[in-house]
Scaffold this motif. Structure first.
Motif, PDB file in Angstrom:
ATOM      1  N   ASP A   1       0.850  -1.188   0.000  1.00  0.00           N
ATOM      2  CA  ASP A   1       0.000   0.000   0.000  1.00  0.00           C
ATOM      3  C   ASP A   1       0.885   1.238   0.000  1.00  0.00           C
ATOM      4  N   LEU A   2       0.608   2.153  -0.926  1.00  0.00           N
ATOM      5  CA  LEU A   2       1.480   3.307  -1.131  1.00  0.00           C
ATOM      6  C   LEU A   2       0.824   4.572  -0.592  1.00  0.00           C
ATOM      7  N   ASP A   3       1.619   5.364   0.137  1.00  0.00           N
ATOM      8  CA  ASP A   3       1.147   6.642   0.669  1.00  0.00           C
ATOM      9  C   ASP A   3       1.846   7.778  -0.066  1.00  0.00           C
ATOM     10  N   PHE A   4       1.050   8.743  -0.521  1.00  0.00           N
ATOM     11  CA  PHE A   4       1.589   9.889  -1.244  1.00  0.00           C
ATOM     12  C   PHE A   4       1.087  11.176  -0.594  1.00  0.00           C
ATOM     13  N   THR A   5       1.840  12.252  -0.817  1.00  0.00           N
ATOM     14  CA  THR A   5       1.360  13.576  -0.453  1.00  0.00           C
ATOM     15  C   THR A   5       1.595  14.495  -1.646  1.00  0.00           C
ATOM     16  N   THR A   6       0.801  15.555  -1.726  1.00  0.00           N
ATOM     17  CA  THR A   6       0.820  16.395  -2.919  1.00  0.00           C
ATOM     18  C   THR A   6       0.400  17.820  -2.574  1.00  0.00           C
ATOM     19  N   ASP A   7       0.750  18.752  -3.440  1.00  0.00           N
ATOM     20  CA  ASP A   7       0.281  20.128  -3.271  1.00  0.00           C
ATOM     21  C   ASP A   7      -1.128  20.299  -3.818  1.00  0.00           C
ATOM     22  N   ALA A   8      -1.639  19.308  -4.530  1.00  0.00           N
ATOM     23  CA  ALA A   8      -2.991  19.391  -5.088  1.00  0.00           C
ATOM     24  C   ALA A   8      -4.024  19.308  -3.968  1.00  0.00           C
ATOM     25  N   ARG A   9      -5.087  20.098  -4.102  1.00  0.00           N
ATOM     26  CA  ARG A   9      -6.176  20.046  -3.138  1.00  0.00           C
ATOM     27  C   ARG A   9      -7.053  18.815  -3.432  1.00  0.00           C
ATOM     28  N   PRO A  10      -7.850  18.389  -2.467  1.00  0.00           N
ATOM     29  CA  PRO A  10      -8.605  17.138  -2.620  1.00  0.00           C
ATOM     30  C   PRO A  10      -9.435  17.059  -3.904  1.00  0.00           C
ATOM     31  N   GLU A  11     -10.120  18.131  -4.246  1.00  0.00           N
ATOM     32  CA  GLU A  11     -10.948  18.077  -5.460  1.00  0.00           C
ATOM     33  C   GLU A  11     -10.089  17.918  -6.706  1.00  0.00           C
ATOM     34  N   GLU A  12      -8.856  18.462  -6.668  1.00  0.00           N
ATOM     35  CA  GLU A  12      -7.946  18.291  -7.806  1.00  0.00           C
ATOM     36  C   GLU A  12      -7.413  16.865  -7.874  1.00  0.00           C
ATOM     37  N   ILE A  13      -7.198  16.266  -6.690  1.00  0.00           N
ATOM     38  CA  ILE A  13      -6.769  14.865  -6.650  1.00  0.00           C
ATOM     39  C   ILE A  13      -7.815  13.982  -7.318  1.00  0.00           C
ATOM     40  N   LEU A  14      -9.089  14.228  -7.012  1.00  0.00           N
ATOM     41  CA  LEU A  14     -10.170  13.439  -7.621  1.00  0.00           C
ATOM     42  C   LEU A  14     -10.157  13.581  -9.141  1.00  0.00           C
ATOM     43  N   ARG A  15      -9.898  14.785  -9.644  1.00  0.00           N
ATOM     44  CA  ARG A  15      -9.857  14.990 -11.092  1.00  0.00           C
ATOM     45  C   ARG A  15      -8.697  14.213 -11.723  1.00  0.00           C
ATOM     46  N   VAL A  16      -7.544  14.201 -11.043  1.00  0.00           N
ATOM     47  CA  VAL A  16      -6.386  13.480 -11.582  1.00  0.00           C
ATOM     48  C   VAL A  16      -6.661  11.977 -11.639  1.00  0.00           C
ATOM     49  N   LEU A  17      -7.374  11.460 -10.647  1.00  0.00           N
ATOM     50  CA  LEU A  17      -7.627  10.025 -10.581  1.00  0.00           C
ATOM     51  C   LEU A  17      -8.730   9.568 -11.524  1.00  0.00           C
ATOM     52  N   ARG A  18      -9.570  10.495 -11.953  1.00  0.00           N
ATOM     53  CA  ARG A  18     -10.727  10.124 -12.770  1.00  0.00           C
ATOM     54  C   ARG A  18     -10.280   9.419 -14.066  1.00  0.00           C
TER      55      ARG A  18
END
Length: 487
Positions: A65-82
């Motif tokens: 299981d991989l843990d990441f952190t990012t400067d993207a806000r949560p709603e932007e994370i959802l867009r990237v994963l879509r």
């Protein structure tokens, strides 16, 4: 991380970069991480592999299981994963965390955090950070405060708090003052003990001092969270070291107060300075007997098998110390404590039953048991029989080699008796020779409590005499019925 100049004249900055490159090469980045990094880079965001994922990769442990952190806000994370992941869940989105699954890999991606805590409920006031440094400084321990940037032109190792050096030295320390870290989240003190067990790390002196001074703060944490950390600790590679740390710092008083209480009871065989030390040795010996990986039930039973001794300690007229019926008292104590810690009923039942049964073998005494007694031993243990074998053998900690050898021979004898009876009888599924329907038909009685009484009588008879021919079983049932006014 700092580096001295070398004889070759390499500048410290160049040497530092070389060391960072070497570290990055140690962290294997799989295809899922590569794909995710590319998507975040295309979206104009940074992505870092962080925390336990980096630590475990450096230790050569499996990282599923991989843990990441990012400067993207949560709603932007959802867009990237879509359109990329097989499944996405946003149950932690209020805390900046989005989870996803790609094939067999699970990932969690969290926006940089710079939380503050109210230091009462341990719930953070969520605040997003602006940099990886903001995020890492709020981590629990320096060995978890390392990151590898995946989205730059080159991978970059980020270690502002010396986590790599601490990991290499086997030291557990906090990025900030441990008093501040533990005040924010007291569960981190128990997590420190868990990392001692799992990773073999040694807490720094300041961490131990803070744990000792702040152990009472653990009462702010829910029992479910405490139990989850305790379970991981017990299942680690070095649970004895972790338990000793908990006892020495007073943390165990908040979790398993029955364990430090055993220090007050002297071992009746005078082989250890107290029952507490004896119990730690029994747990280690039980671990050595595990055959199918870490066994939570066996380890808990080994650690807690003698918790009833302080309450039953008695000095006999001849000067000996006795603990009569401590297995009965101990089983009740274990049941109460594990329930309080919110363990599942099956675990509570199994551990308390092993504690209750752990002394039964000592009545065997040179093989004098009847077949009936052996049957009862097997039936009472039921599916716990294999664990009971391991617990009883582990409970021998005497330094007297002759006595230890005699105890093991006696148990060998008992296991051989069990094996012989198994060959002749269905020992693991003992039932009366007559079932309930047959009892009702023979005696001409309807369903009810009387059938249950007759069934128990026939079961006791089966235990005492083994399998009976049908005619003899019916005759015994009728004899019992006549004696109970049912002629």
């Amino acid at each position: 991380m700092s580096a001295p100049a070398t004889a070759s004249g390499a500048a410290p900055a160049e040497l530092l970069r070389a060391q960072e490159n070497a570290v990055v090469q140690m962290v294997t980045i799989g295809p899922v991480a590569e794909q995710l990094a590319a998507r975040f880079a295309d979206a104009g965001h940074r992505l870092y592999l962080v925390g336990g994922s980096v630590r475990d990769a450096l230790l050569g442990r499996d990282v599923s299981d991989l843990d990441f952190t990012t400067d993207a806000r949560p709603e932007e994370i959802l867009r990237v994963l879509r359109g990329w992941s097989d499944a996405v869940w946003d149950t932690g989105i209020d805390f900046g965390t989005v989870g996803a699954r790609v094939g067999d890999t699970t990932v969690e991606i969290t926006t940089f955090r710079a939380d503050a805590y109210d230091r009462v409920s341990r719930k953070p006031v969520v605040s997003f950070g602006e940099s990886i440094e903001d995020d890492l400084v709020r981590r629990d321990f320096t060995v978890n405060a390392m990151a590898v940037e995946l989205t730059g032109s080159q991978r970059r190792f980020v270690d502002p708090h010396g986590g790599l050096a601490a990991l290499a030295a086997g030291v557990l320390d906090t990025p900030t003052a441990p008093e501040d870290s533990f005040a924010d989240d007291p569960l981190r003190m128990l997590r420190a003990a868990r990392f001692v067990s799992q990773l073999g790390l040694t807490p720094s002196e300041r961490v131990v001092v803070a744990m000792t001074n702040m152990a009472g703060e653990l009462s702010r944490i829910t029992r479910e969270r405490v139990q989850a950390e305790l379970t991981k600790l017990i299942l680690g590679k070095h649970p004895r070291r972790a338990i000793e740390l908990m006892v020495d710092t007073g943390l165990c008083e908040q979790v398993l107060p029955e364990v430090p209480a055993m220090r007050l009871a002297i071992d009746e065989h005078m082989q250890h300075k107290d029952v507490y030390t004896h119990s730690l040795v029994v747990m280690e010996q039980a671990i050595d007997r595990e055959t199918e990986g870490p066994d939570l039930v066996l380890r808990l039973a080994a650690l807690l098998h003698d918790v009833g001794k302080p309450a039953t300690r008695r000095k006999e007229p001849d000067g000996r110390v006795s603990f009569h019926h401590h297995e009965v008292v101990g089983a009740k104590m274990v049941r109460k404590r594990l329930r309080e810690l919110k363990y599942p009923k099956a675990i509570v039942d199994d551990v308390s039953k092993l504690v209750f049964l752990h002394l039964r073998f000592h009545g065997y005494s040179g093989g004098e048991w009847t077949d009936s007694a052996v049957r009862r031993y097997v039936t009472d243990a039921g599916p716990l029989l294999d664990r009971l074998h391991k617990l009883v053998r582990s409970d021998c900690t005497t330094r007297n080699r002759r006595r230890a050898a005699a105890l093991q021979r006696n148990y060998d004898s008992l296991e051989e008796r069990i094996a012989r009876l198994r060959e002749k009888e269905a020992l693991d599924a003992i039932r009366p020779d007559l079932n309930g329907n047959e009892i009702m038909e023979i005696l001409g009685i309807p369903p009810g409590p009387l059938v249950g009484k007759a069934y128990k009588h026939m079961l006791a008879l089966r235990m005492e005499r083994g399998p009976l021919p049908r005619e003899e079983a019916e005759a015994e049932l009728r004899r019992w019925a006549a004696e109970n006014g049912l002629a």
